[in-house]
Scaffold this motif. Structure first.
Motif, short mmCIF file in Angstrom:
data_model
loop_
_atom_site.label_atom_id
_atom_site.label_comp_id
_atom_site.label_asym_id
_atom_site.label_seq_id
_atom_site.Cartn_x
_atom_site.Cartn_y
_atom_site.Cartn_z
N LEU A 230 0.27 -12.64 -50.33
CA LEU A 230 -0.21 -12.48 -48.95
C LEU A 230 0.84 -11.74 -48.11
O LEU A 230 0.50 -10.84 -47.32
CB LEU A 230 -0.50 -13.85 -48.32
CG LEU A 230 -0.95 -13.81 -46.86
CD1 LEU A 230 -2.32 -13.14 -46.73
CD2 LEU A 230 -1.02 -15.20 -46.24
N ASP B 4 -5.04 -4.14 -50.72
CA ASP B 4 -5.76 -5.38 -50.40
C ASP B 4 -6.76 -5.77 -51.48
O ASP B 4 -7.00 -6.96 -51.69
CB ASP B 4 -6.43 -5.25 -49.02
CG ASP B 4 -5.40 -5.37 -47.92
OD1 ASP B 4 -4.53 -6.26 -48.01
OD2 ASP B 4 -5.43 -4.57 -46.98
N GLY C 234 -6.17 -9.25 -53.13
CA GLY C 234 -7.31 -10.17 -53.06
C GLY C 234 -7.64 -10.73 -54.43
O GLY C 234 -7.83 -11.94 -54.60
N THR D 175 -7.76 -10.47 -46.87
CA THR D 175 -6.76 -11.14 -47.71
C THR D 175 -6.43 -12.54 -47.18
O THR D 175 -6.24 -13.47 -47.98
CB THR D 175 -5.46 -10.30 -47.81
OG1 THR D 175 -5.11 -9.83 -46.52
CG2 THR D 175 -5.61 -9.15 -48.75
N SER E 63 0.60 -8.08 -48.70
CA SER E 63 -0.50 -7.47 -47.95
C SER E 63 -0.12 -7.31 -46.48
O SER E 63 -0.33 -6.25 -45.88
CB SER E 63 -1.76 -8.32 -48.08
OG SER E 63 -2.73 -7.90 -47.17
#
Lengths: 475, 305
Positions: A77, A57, A61, A136, A80
């Motif tokens: 995304l 993450d 991020g 995230t 994650s």
């Protein structure tokens, strides 16, 4: 490590000194190492999951924030989500899906030979997974700037007070606070200390001391009468509140002492007069998480009545599943979803009926409190039962009023004690609802001294000191 | 900062001062009650018969025994008490009260070890060196906590029980008066049976210690097994307690076996326990069998059997 174990008191004593002796990155190192020790006390092997989640993450991020390419952002995304939900899915839900698939296939006459695995559920995985996911997703939505220092981000994920059973603290709330070097503040100490002792009262004094009334009937419900099962369910409603609100209170109190504000996780849920209000007061960090990252993205209440009901039901079913990989948790969530929908449908005609009956306000409020409490209490049957069969049996016995003789209510002495403790807790909750008592009691030193002494006397006189684990550890 | 230190010091002072004052009050409440163990430690009793055991021993309805036997009887049995705890209670009884003529021990207290009561016994650590040593050996942390925080000693089922009993004349009528429910009968008819693992050797050694103490004080002993609902033990092996006792400890003591003596289900509260009417029937049966001969006036016998 359990908050109610002697090891924790020693751990926290050492941590407290080191924390306030250090500053800057060194303090972050102290926080991270202590948090990992706290977690590893249970099982060091599962630290690797936290570390994987942290690294993924952190990396996601940073990269999501750096690029404006929407397709890349979406892929990051999804990465994650896949890693976090993949870990959660494997460790928490693998066997549930295998069992459910097998059951489903047998409905069509097939005899599937699917094997489950012996998987240990890592403590706190549901909590820290949701916490890092919010990070995230918030960056993806451009609601949050990424944390550039890995050390600080790792502390955000693993900080021990909320690591294993919440509250689920959002990055937008917690990360900015990790940028400050909090100094020891005597007034914050007294406020936090009050919350910690109150949490211990709820956990050790109330929840653990009434647990045996609940455990015995839910272990073998077929042996008990309606009255015993109803008493067990009633006490469970307070046991789970004492247990979970107690944990949250200790976690929030410790964080407060250290200079952090985590917000509140419970706000007297049994004082709610509607089911939607109940969910605004119960496990607030989870219900707001589900609202912001599931219900609203699904469309919330923006597309008409039926879409709203569908979204409520999906949110509540998944909320039930979050608590445990078993059908009875899903049913519990579904029932709450159904009651939220029913409430939406009937609240206006119900109000008109009471107007027509000229029902006094105090009776309306009492009736509403009773109905919401009764729903919260009776739906707990599905939450606490060990299986769907047990839950249905208990429900049947209670609702068919099979046998209401008091003979089979076990541990009657503990029932009396439990009722006294519930009455005391309710009294303090009323004070807190009206005057913000728990937070403000430390403003008057004499009141603080008396209140804390009374709590400690009650804990020592009635508490169960056999270090029972917190209920939400397994979720 | 100075203000915080003062507040915390005052808190400690108030907490410990309150602890000592409240625990004095709790002490008076406990020992002023009619609860059986409170009366034991208050001392000065002169009973001719005492009964020890777990919940099955509790089923001896002493008001009826006194009516039938014409002597003072006292039931010291309590739910889930085992031989270790029974041994301490008996020795303490002899320290604080006149020795009885007859000690009845319901043998089921040989079964298992109840950890919950180990914690409850802390209420006695101010009155019994034996219980203090027992607690220190079992849980040093808890013993230290009891020494530091006196209120904690009253965090005990016995204390709660005493508060209910204290409003009564005596707790000696505390016998299950319920009639076995249809749900339990159905459960038994569907195959629920007694869980009856053989007691470990250690329990028999603790029982032997009680027998030796009784012998030293000239107390006659009756080892007894109370009735079970016959359907509840049907098909189960009834353990030969007498043989185990002899093999493990070398003591030959007759065990009065009433396990299958009552068949009428209306005399039971559940599969394991007779109710108050069952207690009356059992006592009558035992009188007829000569069970109480050591204390019956017309048949007074030497104290040592």
């Amino acid at each position: 490590m359990l908050f109610n174990s002697s090891a924790f008191f020693l751990f926290f004593g050492i941590f407290f000194v080191l924390y306030f002796l250090t500053r800057g990155k060194l303090r972050l190192v102290v926080m991270l190492v202590s948090s990992y020790v706290f977690y590893a006390w249970w099982d060091w092997r599962f630290l690797s999951l936290i570390i994987v989640s942290t690294l993924v993450d952190y990396w996601v991020g940073m990269h999501v924030a750096r690029t404006d390419n929407q397709a890349v952002r979406k892929r990051l995304l999804l990465l994650s989500l896949a890693v976090n939900l993949g870990l959660l899915g494997f460790f928490k839900y693998f066997n549930f899906f295998i069992d459910s698939t097998a059951t489903f296939l047998t409905l069509f006459g097939m005899q599937p030979n699917l094997h489950t695995l012996r998987i240990i559920l890592p403590v706190g995985i549901s909590f820290y997974t949701f916490q890092t996911l919010s990070y995230t997703i918030d960056i993806y939505r451009r609601n949050l700037e990424p944390e550039t220092l890995l050390l600080r981000f790792a502390v955000f994920v693993a900080f021990f007070p909320q690591l294993v059973a919440g509250p689920i603290v959002r990055a937008s709330l917690f990360l900015p606070q990790l940028h400050q070097d909090h100094r020891f503040d005597p007034q914050r100490f007294l406020q936090g200390f009050t919350l910690v002792v109150w949490g211990y009262f709820l956990k050790v004094g109330l929840a653990d001391s009434i647990a045996l009334i609940v455990d015995i009937v839910y272990a073998t419900p077929q042996q008990f009468t309606s009255s015993a099962l109803l008493a067990g369910t009633f006490f469970y409603t307070f046991q789970i509140y004492g247990d979970f609100c107690g944990y949250s209170s200790i976690a929030i109190g410790i964080a407060h002492i250290l200079g952090f504000d985590f917000g509140i996780n419970f706000f007297k849920p049994y004082f709610a007069t509607t089911m939607s209000e109940f969910w605004r007061r119960w496990h607030i960090s989870l219900s707001t998480w589900l609202r912001d990252y599931l219900y609203i993205p699904l469309g919330g209440s923006r597309h008409g009545k039926w879409h709203t009901y569908r979204n409520i039901m999906i949110t509540m079913l998944l909320g039930g599943l979050w608590h445990g990989a078993a059908m009875h948790f899903v049913v519990w969530g579904g029932l709450h979803g159904a009651f939220l929908i029913i409430q939406n449908q009937i609240i206006k005609p119900y109000g008109r009926l009471l107007d027509w009956l000229r029902c006094p306000k105090i009776i309306r409020t009492a009736l509403a409190l009773f109905i919401v409490f009764a729903i919260a209490c009776l739906t707990r049957i599905f939450f606490r039962a060990q299986s769907m069969d047990d839950a249905l049996l208990i429900g049947k016995k209670i609702f068919l009023l099979e046998d209401f003789s008091l003979y089979q209510i076990r541990y009657k002495l503990h029932v009396v004690k439990g009722l006294f403790l519930i009455a005391f807790m309710t009294f303090i909750d009323i004070l807190d609802e009206k005057y913000d008592f728990l937070f403000r009691v430390s403003e008057k030193p004499w009141l603080f001294v008396i209140f804390i002494s009374v709590l400690l006397w009650l804990i020592f006189l009635f508490g169960n000191f056999f270090a029972n684990a917190f209920i939400y550890f397994v979720f | 900062m100075k203000r915080l230190i003062v507040i915390l010091l005052v808190l400690l002072l108030v907490f410990f001062a309150g602890d000592r004052i409240i625990s004095l009050g709790l002490h008076r409440m406990f020992y002023g009650s009619e609860f059986r163990f409170a009366r034991l430690y208050r001392g000065g009793m002169t009973n001719e018969v005492i009964i020890m055991g777990n919940s099955r021993g509790k089923a001896y309805y002493t008001p009826y025994m006194e009516e039938k036997l014409g002597v003072s009887c006292f039931n010291l049995a309590y739910d889930a008490v085992d031989t270790k705890i029974a041994g301490i209670l008996f020795a303490d009884y002899l320290d604080h009260n006149a020795a009885p003529r007859l000690l009845i021990i319901e043998m089921k207290c040989l079964q298992g070890e109840n950890k919950a009561h180990e914690g409850s016994m802390k209420v006695f650590i101010g009155s019994s060196e034996r219980f203090s040593d027992f607690l220190r050996a079992k849980s040093f942390k808890e013993w230290v906590l009891c020494k530091m925080v006196h209120i904690y000693r009253y965090n005990s089922e016995f204390f709660l029980r005493a508060q209910i009993m204290s409003s009564r004349q005596a707790d000696q009528s505390w016998v299950n008066s319920a009639l076995i429910t249809q749900a339990i009968l159905d459960d038994i008819s569907q195959g629920r049976r007694i869980q009856n693992p053989p007691p470990p050797r250690e329990r028999y050694e603790e029982l032997a210690e009680i027998l030796r103490t009784a012998s030293e004080h000239g107390v006659a002993v009756r080892l007894v097994l109370n009735p079970y609902l016959p359907q509840y033990v049907a098909g189960s092996t009834l353990l030969p307690y007498e043989t185990y006792l002899r093999d493990y400890t070398g003591i030959s003591e007759h065990v009065w076996d009433y396990r299958l003596a009552i068949t009428d289900s209306s005399l039971f509260a559940d599969g394991r326990h007779i109710n108050v009417n069952g207690s009356r029937v059992l006592i009558d049966m035992q009188i007829a069998d000569g069970f109480y001969d050591p204390v019956l006036p017309q048949k007074k016998q030497p104290l040592h059997e």
